[in-house]
Design an enzyme around this catalytic site. Structure first.
Site, PDB file in Angstrom:
ATOM      1  N   ASP A   7       0.864  -1.181   0.000  1.00  0.00           N
ATOM      2  CA  ASP A   7       0.000   0.000   0.000  1.00  0.00           C
ATOM      3  C   ASP A   7       0.902   1.234   0.000  1.00  0.00           C
ATOM      4  O   ASP A   7       1.519   1.561   1.015  1.00  0.00           O
ATOM      5  CB  ASP A   7      -0.911  -0.024   1.227  1.00  0.00           C
ATOM      6  CG  ASP A   7      -1.892   1.137   1.252  1.00  0.00           C
ATOM      7  OD1 ASP A   7      -2.097   1.762   0.199  1.00  0.00           O
ATOM      8  OD2 ASP A   7      -2.457   1.415   2.328  1.00  0.00           O
ATOM      9  N   ILE A   8       0.982   1.915  -1.137  1.00  0.00           N
ATOM     10  CA  ILE A   8       1.854   3.076  -1.283  1.00  0.00           C
ATOM     11  C   ILE A   8       1.027   4.347  -1.128  1.00  0.00           C
ATOM     12  O   ILE A   8       0.219   4.695  -1.992  1.00  0.00           O
ATOM     13  CB  ILE A   8       2.565   3.070  -2.654  1.00  0.00           C
ATOM     14  CG1 ILE A   8       3.360   1.763  -2.835  1.00  0.00           C
ATOM     15  CG2 ILE A   8       3.485   4.281  -2.783  1.00  0.00           C
ATOM     16  CD1 ILE A   8       4.000   1.628  -4.205  1.00  0.00           C
ATOM     17  N   GLY A   9       1.211   5.025  -0.008  1.00  0.00           N
ATOM     18  CA  GLY A   9       0.506   6.268   0.248  1.00  0.00           C
ATOM     19  C   GLY A   9       1.329   7.467  -0.171  1.00  0.00           C
ATOM     20  O   GLY A   9       2.401   7.339  -0.766  1.00  0.00           O
ATOM     21  N   LYS A  14       3.323   0.889   3.189  1.00  0.00           N
ATOM     22  CA  LYS A  14       3.090  -0.244   4.078  1.00  0.00           C
ATOM     23  C   LYS A  14       3.018  -1.518   3.237  1.00  0.00           C
ATOM     24  O   LYS A  14       2.484  -1.508   2.127  1.00  0.00           O
ATOM     25  CB  LYS A  14       1.794  -0.061   4.863  1.00  0.00           C
ATOM     26  CG  LYS A  14       1.782   1.165   5.771  1.00  0.00           C
ATOM     27  CD  LYS A  14       0.441   1.326   6.457  1.00  0.00           C
ATOM     28  CE  LYS A  14       0.403   2.574   7.315  1.00  0.00           C
ATOM     29  NZ  LYS A  14      -0.938   2.778   7.946  1.00  0.00           N
ATOM     30  N   TYR A  82     -21.878   1.570  -4.494  1.00  0.00           N
ATOM     31  CA  TYR A  82     -21.682   3.011  -4.387  1.00  0.00           C
ATOM     32  C   TYR A  82     -22.214   3.689  -5.649  1.00  0.00           C
ATOM     33  O   TYR A  82     -22.020   3.199  -6.763  1.00  0.00           O
ATOM     34  CB  TYR A  82     -20.185   3.278  -4.248  1.00  0.00           C
ATOM     35  CG  TYR A  82     -19.792   4.503  -3.462  1.00  0.00           C
ATOM     36  CD1 TYR A  82     -20.315   4.777  -2.217  1.00  0.00           C
ATOM     37  CD2 TYR A  82     -18.827   5.379  -3.972  1.00  0.00           C
ATOM     38  CE1 TYR A  82     -19.910   5.873  -1.487  1.00  0.00           C
ATOM     39  CE2 TYR A  82     -18.408   6.488  -3.254  1.00  0.00           C
ATOM     40  CZ  TYR A  82     -18.954   6.742  -2.014  1.00  0.00           C
ATOM     41  OH  TYR A  82     -18.547   7.837  -1.300  1.00  0.00           O
ATOM     42  N   GLY A  89     -12.433   5.901  -2.720  1.00  0.00           N
ATOM     43  CA  GLY A  89     -11.031   5.648  -2.425  1.00  0.00           C
ATOM     44  C   GLY A  89     -10.755   4.161  -2.308  1.00  0.00           C
ATOM     45  O   GLY A  89     -11.516   3.419  -1.675  1.00  0.00           O
ATOM     46  N   ASP A  91      -8.494   2.704  -0.635  1.00  0.00           N
ATOM     47  CA  ASP A  91      -8.247   2.325   0.757  1.00  0.00           C
ATOM     48  C   ASP A  91      -9.552   2.107   1.503  1.00  0.00           C
ATOM     49  O   ASP A  91      -9.631   1.241   2.384  1.00  0.00           O
ATOM     50  CB  ASP A  91      -7.403   3.381   1.467  1.00  0.00           C
ATOM     51  CG  ASP A  91      -8.027   4.775   1.399  1.00  0.00           C
ATOM     52  OD1 ASP A  91      -8.833   5.048   0.482  1.00  0.00           O
ATOM     53  OD2 ASP A  91      -7.688   5.602   2.268  1.00  0.00           O
ATOM     54  N   ASP A 112     -12.183   3.693   9.652  1.00  0.00           N
ATOM     55  CA  ASP A 112     -10.758   3.993   9.481  1.00  0.00           C
ATOM     56  C   ASP A 112     -10.472   5.361  10.092  1.00  0.00           C
ATOM     57  O   ASP A 112     -10.982   6.391   9.630  1.00  0.00           O
ATOM     58  CB  ASP A 112     -10.398   3.991   7.996  1.00  0.00           C
ATOM     59  CG  ASP A 112      -8.888   3.995   7.756  1.00  0.00           C
ATOM     60  OD1 ASP A 112      -8.148   4.429   8.656  1.00  0.00           O
ATOM     61  OD2 ASP A 112      -8.452   3.571   6.680  1.00  0.00           O
ATOM     62  N   THR A 168      -8.360  26.581  28.282  1.00  0.00           N
ATOM     63  CA  THR A 168      -8.699  26.603  26.858  1.00  0.00           C
ATOM     64  C   THR A 168      -8.090  25.406  26.131  1.00  0.00           C
ATOM     65  O   THR A 168      -8.754  24.724  25.346  1.00  0.00           O
ATOM     66  CB  THR A 168      -8.222  27.913  26.209  1.00  0.00           C
ATOM     67  OG1 THR A 168      -8.906  29.009  26.830  1.00  0.00           O
ATOM     68  CG2 THR A 168      -8.509  27.923  24.715  1.00  0.00           C
TER      69      THR A 168
END
Length: 238
Positions: A7-9, A14, A82, A89, A91, A112, A168
């Site tokens: 999985d290349i983000g 990963k 969908y 996406g 992912d 997620d 705050t």
């Protein structure tokens, strides 16, 4: 059969090695060349790559071993209901498929917790129906700082012990952390009212911060997307 899924983000890479459906190990990289050297030394029979950084053609020039490239035209083990499938996406659909597979191909809600929080529902007919998208922890903190004149950018290193802030900064931290937690619980309860037997899988970079939500029907699986990619790969090579 041993599978390598990648999985290349945009910033991190990963990968995980599976034996059938069983996860053997997973790794994370920041440098593509270092990752490539690691993969080339591994023993596997099939590979799937999902990438938002490189096209299939670019990867074919970089990677020496055969691989399946995940795209919106890939064959999936579930139906995609969908209304705009090309905008979904990869992912998101991978997380939904990972949850569906781990749940024994039954109705699931995959959540997620990344830059955004995404909710993905697969029904009892194994059809992906959609879900919801909302701001993640860091995005909420940055939004309050960016869109106000006086609110600072607060650190979110750990969850406050109490939802009641007394400054705050602590009020902002409590509002962000517990706002996310109450949102998660609200979404989960809404689905459970309609589908009492539904199982929930939580993944993503912030998932371990909400491990306290885990119970008999809620499971925290940080590498859920990798499980989904492996399920898609198995579906394509079987």
């Amino acid at each position: 059969m041993k599978n390598l899924v990648i999985d290349i983000g945009n910033s991190r890479i990963k990968s995980a090695l599976f034996e059938g459906k069983d996860l053997i190990g997973d790794h994370s990289f920041e440098d593509f060349d270092a990752a490539l050297r690691f993969w080339e030394a591994m023993d596997f029979q099939a590979c799937l790559v999902s990438s938002v950084r490189f096209t299939q053609e670019e990867l074919a020039e970089k990677i020496s071993f055969p691989f399946v490239f995940l795209s919106h035209d890939s064959h999936l083990p579930i139906l995609n209901g969908y209304s705009t499938p090309k905008t979904l996406g990869l992912d998101r659909i991978a997380a939904a498929i990972g949850a569906w597979d781990l749940a024994g191909k039954k109705s699931v809600l995959a959540i997620d917790l990344g830059s955004c929080i995404t909710y993905e529902w697969v029904d009892e007919l194994s059809i992906y129906r959609g879900g919801a998208i909302s701001p993640g922890l860091q995005m909420r903190a940055k939004a309050m700082n960016s869109f106000t004149a006086r609110l600072p950018l607060v650190a979110l290193d750990q969850k406050p012990e109490d939802a009641l802030g007394n400054s705050t900064v602590s009020c902002m931290q409590s509002g962000i952390w517990y706002g996310v937690e109450y949102e998660l619980l609200g979404h989960i309860e809404a689905y459970r009212l309609k589908i009492p037997e539904i199982k929930v899988y939580i993944c993503g970079g912030d998932s371990l911060s909400f491990e306290s939500l885990a119970k008999d029907h809620i499971f925290v699986v940080p590498n859920l997307v990798l499980h989904g990619l492996n399920c898609i790969l198995n579906h394509n090579v079987e």
